[in-house]
Design a protein around this motif. Structure first.
Motif, mmCIF file in Angstrom:
data_model
loop_
_atom_site.group_PDB
_atom_site.id
_atom_site.type_symbol
_atom_site.label_atom_id
_atom_site.label_comp_id
_atom_site.label_asym_id
_atom_site.label_seq_id
_atom_site.Cartn_x
_atom_site.Cartn_y
_atom_site.Cartn_z
ATOM 1 N N ALA A 76 -4.466 2.292 -2.134
ATOM 2 C CA ALA A 76 -5.123 1.281 -1.289
ATOM 3 C C ALA A 76 -4.868 1.630 0.171
ATOM 4 O O ALA A 76 -3.725 1.599 0.630
ATOM 5 C CB ALA A 76 -4.574 -0.101 -1.618
ATOM 6 N N LYS A 77 -5.929 1.955 0.855
ATOM 7 C CA LYS A 77 -5.770 2.357 2.263
ATOM 8 C C LYS A 77 -5.744 1.128 3.159
ATOM 9 O O LYS A 77 -6.573 0.238 3.019
ATOM 10 C CB LYS A 77 -6.932 3.253 2.673
ATOM 11 N N SER A 95 0.836 -1.196 0.000
ATOM 12 C CA SER A 95 0.000 0.000 0.000
ATOM 13 C C SER A 95 0.876 1.252 0.000
ATOM 14 O O SER A 95 0.658 2.186 -0.783
ATOM 15 C CB SER A 95 -0.907 -0.044 1.235
ATOM 16 N N TRP A 96 1.900 1.242 0.849
ATOM 17 C CA TRP A 96 2.799 2.396 0.936
ATOM 18 C C TRP A 96 3.550 2.592 -0.396
ATOM 19 O O TRP A 96 3.658 3.706 -0.904
ATOM 20 C CB TRP A 96 3.806 2.192 2.080
ATOM 21 N N LEU A 97 4.037 1.496 -0.962
ATOM 22 C CA LEU A 97 4.848 1.642 -2.175
ATOM 23 C C LEU A 97 3.994 2.070 -3.377
ATOM 24 O O LEU A 97 4.430 2.894 -4.187
ATOM 25 C CB LEU A 97 5.596 0.344 -2.504
ATOM 26 N N GLN A 156 4.852 -0.871 12.631
ATOM 27 C CA GLN A 156 6.042 -1.689 12.395
ATOM 28 C C GLN A 156 6.576 -1.493 10.980
ATOM 29 O O GLN A 156 7.775 -1.319 10.761
ATOM 30 C CB GLN A 156 5.739 -3.172 12.613
ATOM 31 N N VAL A 157 5.650 -1.489 10.016
ATOM 32 C CA VAL A 157 6.081 -1.313 8.628
ATOM 33 C C VAL A 157 6.664 0.091 8.440
ATOM 34 O O VAL A 157 7.693 0.262 7.772
ATOM 35 C CB VAL A 157 4.911 -1.591 7.660
ATOM 36 N N ARG A 213 1.390 3.907 -3.256
ATOM 37 C CA ARG A 213 1.090 5.321 -3.081
ATOM 38 C C ARG A 213 2.330 6.178 -3.342
ATOM 39 O O ARG A 213 2.268 7.211 -4.007
ATOM 40 C CB ARG A 213 0.565 5.579 -1.664
ATOM 41 N N THR A 214 3.461 5.713 -2.858
ATOM 42 C CA THR A 214 4.686 6.508 -2.972
ATOM 43 C C THR A 214 5.179 6.596 -4.411
ATOM 44 O O THR A 214 5.699 7.624 -4.834
ATOM 45 C CB THR A 214 5.782 5.886 -2.077
ATOM 46 N N THR A 215 5.008 5.510 -5.159
ATOM 47 C CA THR A 215 5.497 5.508 -6.549
ATOM 48 C C THR A 215 4.371 5.788 -7.537
ATOM 49 O O THR A 215 4.601 5.792 -8.732
ATOM 50 C CB THR A 215 6.112 4.145 -6.917
ATOM 51 N N ARG A 216 3.153 5.976 -7.049
ATOM 52 C CA ARG A 216 1.976 6.138 -7.914
ATOM 53 C C ARG A 216 1.880 4.961 -8.877
ATOM 54 O O ARG A 216 1.772 5.121 -10.097
ATOM 55 C CB ARG A 216 2.029 7.449 -8.713
ATOM 56 N N GLY A 217 1.930 3.776 -8.287
ATOM 57 C CA GLY A 217 1.891 2.552 -9.085
ATOM 58 C C GLY A 217 0.484 2.001 -9.201
ATOM 59 O O GLY A 217 -0.427 2.407 -8.471
#
Lengths: 438, 569
Positions: B522-523, B169-171, B529-530, B173-177
């Protein structure tokens, strides 16, 4: 109260360090301190604050006197010059962001210009070699996390890329390299005893201009074939020793600089250096990487690539992109008298081109866009000062391993000052007016 | 916005079940509408022409670092291809790796409006977005690669699917994938040491996990996240004789698994360029087609989709995040080799390749790609690609369609192969008399791909409410007999509407459209931890800071289009 801006990207060299911290005054106008940067990077930030900095476009009259002009006049002069020329040269692009490069390319396309960047006098030979034989490479983090054999060939990062060894190549402790420099072997190939060479486990003090022979000898040694007693001034045993050191490594990286790209044999040196790297992949893992100089010369090659298909010296004068180093390269064009106007942005050919080329620039209608007054400004007809990318303007830049990083704006430029991109957008609009295109 | 009425064309739309009937298509405010909703439309006469939704390409390499390596290191690829700028068009050139402008124009001329970039190294996301931003016309999205990512390897080794999902989810959002791409899982990490994983059970060096665990774990995370697309897999052992067994092993990992999403997607995994994964034999001397065994499995398991990866018999440029494969290939053909290992994430290689009709193996590869398409029982799950530019350039899709639609065209090509008899005996192609219909082609290039991508609410059909992406081809299915007409018509759309605007008119590109860049947000529930693991990895092992990793939507994306998913429940 001063404030600290973190994660600032250094717009100096191809190392593109992105961990700088910059202390700015409360009003956001003045840079007070720069942390984490090398001396050159620090100076780049602080120099933007110089009191004698140019902020107004200057134009040379026929007697050679410089007079202030308005930005509108500067835009119009530049647009007219490019539109009136049959084959203008638009050179530089290495000390600016990709957005400015992109705007420049659109102008170049409309005006039928040749677009060339500083690779033409540094790693252009590397780009040609890559077209011949490819390039097994990696990102700098792979070096940090995996590499235990580092070769610096014809480059001197201690002076030219001051944080390279501490951030990426020699000293850092990475994931599989927990012992840092203690578990790395460092080989330097250089005819001079540089500060980098002095740090090496092994310095091969090669005879000037004999790189091809030594690289060839290393390929021979890696295959275990016989060698003459000395090659390029290096004893056979040393060559065999280096070959064995490389083969026995887990991950080998060869960094190379202008000592090999611009010495005798030029691109052929790089051909064989890449071939050596390729050979090493039969025994272990090996990569090779050019030590790119300007912080965004790599980006210029990338943007030219996706827009026109070639990394430098792209000739758009016939309405389609042509690429022919030795023909469409800046110095060849200038010295043959094939261009009739020169536009320079993000580089200083006045300081680095052969004097025969600089004389040609001086004879032609010419524009220099640069935050500084440079030797190029001195021979151009118009000097257009702009904001510093990475200091007063953000935008994308590509590191020497092609990793793109967005540079950060830390202070406001002097009032009314345009960015490179802003200036080029204005020129583009004027070019479209003159040409009557929508 | 202008209103249009496309009248009297032969419409093919598997979503609506329209199979060549004459139906008028109405466009208003960028969407398809009922004909009754428009008042004063511009009428486009499509009499005697074929009408379909805009094409949706599920897998092509059209933007990003390895694509640009292909451009920059192959000046020879530009020979005789350049076209000067004209009207709205910029100058554009390149054959197997065209410039971004040519990519946009060529796809538009084929009637395609949406193209997904199939492999984005996260560290180079910014570069991929810069190229997509400059690519005119097309709606695009990019799949970040996950199959060799250290976070994923470490979480899945410990069976931490929830953490894997939070990281994904983080990746994204961060890379706009857009989706989870897996390339040679584990094998590309092994390539960091010059090694590989040749089967799905080979352990990854140091990380103590197998490709099977990586693929299955990523699927679990994908479904937990309820993403629009499924995991998008290029499995291990690509391109080797006998590799169909690895492919079947991969398929079987997902047997019986159920999808979980709100986008109408029915598959849990998409396997890409299956042609490269369908080889029998144990050497290049006895390599043979196993397309029948592969398709037998695919036909009987409706929770998966695939694309073909058809060889087009061209000189092209191979490029893949399968780093060890490209090294293997350069050892095979001795052409130039580029490789980039990307810290903590992936690697990629680029090698030119010539699929010569004079080489037996190339002929066999050509045949296998077509066999897969002809053996497919459900064209809504089997899609036309060339894995551009790996098996051939994307602008050969019309040629692939010709081969799939005409046995005569296939046989003519087979006869032109130097080793035709050997190819015939190693493959099944000559025994297949099926000829795909336009209805099936529409499923394989639009309706099916849009559905598999979780985008059937936007693309793939001419249903009212969808994006007004419509292609009109000068092809009369009632009278056309010469198969060459197929290739000609589908490579030169008479009209293309993109988002309700005319982009191609009478074969000419007349507008750069208003492209969208799709990405998935994706929320998930907050996961400290992540977040801590991400901060630690950036501090210790990455060479850019965490704050400099994220792609700035405003700077790097043209018309970003966020697809939101809520996986917090």
């Amino acid at each position: 109260m001063a404030k600290i801006i973190t994660d600032v990207v250094c717009p100096f060299c191809g190392t593109l360090c992105d961990d700088l911290e910059v202390k700015v005054s409360d009003d956001g106008k003045e840079i007070l301190e720069v942390y984490n940067a090398c001396v050159i990077g620090t100076e780049k930030f602080l120099h933007s604050q110089a009191e004698d900095r140019l902020t107004v476009p200057m134009k040379q009259d026929e007697e050679g006197n410089w007079n202030e002009v308005s930005i509108d006049e500067a835009v119009d002069y530049t647009a007219q010059m490019l539109c009136n020329a049959k084959k203008p040269l638009m050179y530089g692009w290495s000390s600016t962001n990709c957005e400015a490069q992109s705007a420049g390319h659109e102008i170049a396309e409309l005006c039928g210009a040749v677009v060339d960047n500083t690779a033409t006098v540094c790693h252009g030979t590397t780009l040609i070699a890559v077209q011949d034989v490819g390039v097994p490479s990696c990102t700098l983090g792979e070096v940090k996390n995996r590499a235990d054999r580092i070769v610096f060939w014809g480059c001197n990062p201690a002076h030219a890329h001051p944080r390279h060894m501490s951030r990426y190549s020699i000293f850092p402790r990475g994931f599989f390299t927990g012992k840092g420099h203690k578990a790395r072997k460092m080989v330097v190939v250089d005819p001079r005893s540089t500060d980098t060479a002095k740090m090496a486990d092994l310095h091969m003090q090669i005879e000037q201009g004999r790189d091809y022979e030594l690289l060839s000898a290393l390929r021979v040694a890696i295959r275990g074939n016989p060698l003459p007693e000395t090659v390029a001034g290096i004893p056979r045993e040393t060559i065999q020793d280096v070959a064995e050191t490389l083969k026995s490594g887990r991950f080998v990286v060869i960094f190379f600089g202008m000592g090999v790209t611009q010495s005798l044999s030029k691109n052929h040196n790089i051909d064989i250096a890449i071939a050596l790297t390729r050979d090493l992949n039969d025994y272990t893992k090996a990569a090779i990487m050019p030590m790119r100089g300007h912080y965004n010369v790599t980006g210029s090659g990338q943007v030219l690539g996706w827009q026109f298909g070639f990394p430098f010296c792209v000739d758009l004068s016939r309405g389609f992109a042509r690429y022919n180093p030795g023909d469409s390269t800046s110095n060849d064009l200038l010295r043959r008298g094939e261009v009739d106007a020169v536009f320079v942005l993000g580089s200083d050919p006045g300081a680095h081109f052969p004097i025969s080329s600089v004389k040609k620039i001086a004879q032609l209608p010419s524009v220099c866009v640069d935050p500084h007054y440079t030797p190029t400004s001195a021979v151009c007809k118009l000097h257009m000062p702009t904001a510093f990318v990475g200091v007063e303007e953000g935008g994308c830049a590509y590191r020497m391993d092609n990793v793109p990083i967005e540079t950060r704006k830390v202070v406001e430029p002097p009032e009314g000052m345009l960015s490179d991109e802003g200036f080029l957008e204005r020129v583009l609009a004027r070019v479209k007016e003159i040409k009557g295109v929508a | 916005m202008a209103e249009y009425l496309i009248k009297n064309g032969f419409v093919f739309d598997p979503v609506l079940g329209i199979n060549g009937d004459k139906v008028d298509i109405a466009i208003k405010d960028g969407k398809i509408v009922q004909s009754t909703e428009i008042k004063n439309p511009t009428v486009v006469d499509a009499a005697g022409k074929t009408v379909m939704a805009g094409g949706v390409d599920i897998h092509a390499h059209v933007a990003g670092p390895k694509v640009n390596v292909g451009r920059n290191y192959r000046p020879e690829d530009k020979l005789f291809t350049y076209e000067p700028g004209k009207g709205v068009k910029r100058m554009a050139g390149g054959f197997s790796v065209p410039t971004v402008f040519r990519t946009g124009y060529k796809y538009a001329q084929m009637g395609y409006t949406t193209v997904m970039e199939a492999a984005m190294p996260p560290l180079y996301a910014r570069h991929t977005h810069e190229e997509m931003r400059d690519t005119p016309i097309l709606d695009q999205g990019a799949y970040p690669v996950f199959g060799n990512n250290w976070f994923v390897l470490e979480y899945l080794k410990n069976h931490e699917v929830e953490n894997t999902a939070a990281y994904i989810s983080w990746l994204l959002r961060t890379t706009r994938g857009y989706a989870i791409k897996i390339v040679n899982p584990g094998g590309t990490e092994a390539w960091g040491w010059g090694l590989n994983c040749n089967s799905i059970h080979d352990p990854v060096p140091y990380f103590d996990i197998t490709p099977a665990q990586i693929m299955k774990g990523l699927m679990d995370a994908n479904e937990a996240l309820r993403l629009p697309h499924s995991v998008h897999i290029h499995t291990n052992n690509l391109g080797n004789p006998g590799n169909y067994e690895t492919t079947l092993d991969t398929f079987k990992l997902f047997q019986g698994e159920k999808p979980n999403n709100d986008f109408g997607r029915e598959q849990v995994m998409h396997h890409t360029h299956v042609q490269f994964h369908s080889y029998g034999g144990d050497s290049w001397a006895n390599v043979e087609s196993k397309a029948d065994e592969i398709m037998n499995y695919v036909n009987n398991n409706d929770n998966m989709t695939m694309d073909l990866g058809c060889v087009t018999l061209d000189e092209t440029t191979t490029m893949t995040a399968d780093g060890p494969f490209e090294h293997h290939l350069t050892e095979l053909n001795h052409l130039k080799w580029a490789n980039t290992d990307v810290e903590l994430e992936t690697a990629a290689g680029v090698v030119p390749y010539i699929y010569s009709p004079n080489i037996k193996v190339c002929g066999i590869q050509w045949a296998i790609g077509l066999e897969l398409g002809l053996l497919a029982k459900d064209p809504m799950r089997v899609f036309i690609t060339t894995d551009h530019p790996n098996a051939g350039p994307f602008f050969r899709y019309p040629r692939v369609m010709k081969w799939l639609m005409s046995q005569d065209a296939r046989e003519a090509q087979m006869d032109a192969l130097k080793w035709a008899e050997k190819v015939r005996s190693a493959t099944l192609l000559s025994g297949l008399d099926r000829e795909l219909t336009l209805y099936e082609i529409a499923a394989m290039t639009r309706a099916g791909t849009a559905k598999a991508l979780g985008l059937s609410h936007m693309y793939g059909s001419l249903k009212p409410g969808l994006e007004a992406d419509v292609a009109v081809y000068d092809y009369n299915p009632e009278t056309a007999e010469d198969p060459e007409l197929i290739e000609k018509a589908f490579g030169n759309a008479a009209y293309l509407f993109k988002g309700g605007e005319i982009v191609v008119k009478e074969g000419e590109v007349v507008s750069n459209g208003n492209k969208k860049t799709l990405w998935v947000d994706a929320k998930v529930a907050e996961n400290p931890q992540v977040q801590r693991d991400i901060a630690e990895k950036f501090m210790r092992y990455y060479t850019v800071t965490q704050a400099n990793y994220e792609v700035n939507e405003k700077v790097f994306m043209k018309n970003p289009y966020r697809i939101e998913v809520d996986a917090t429940q």
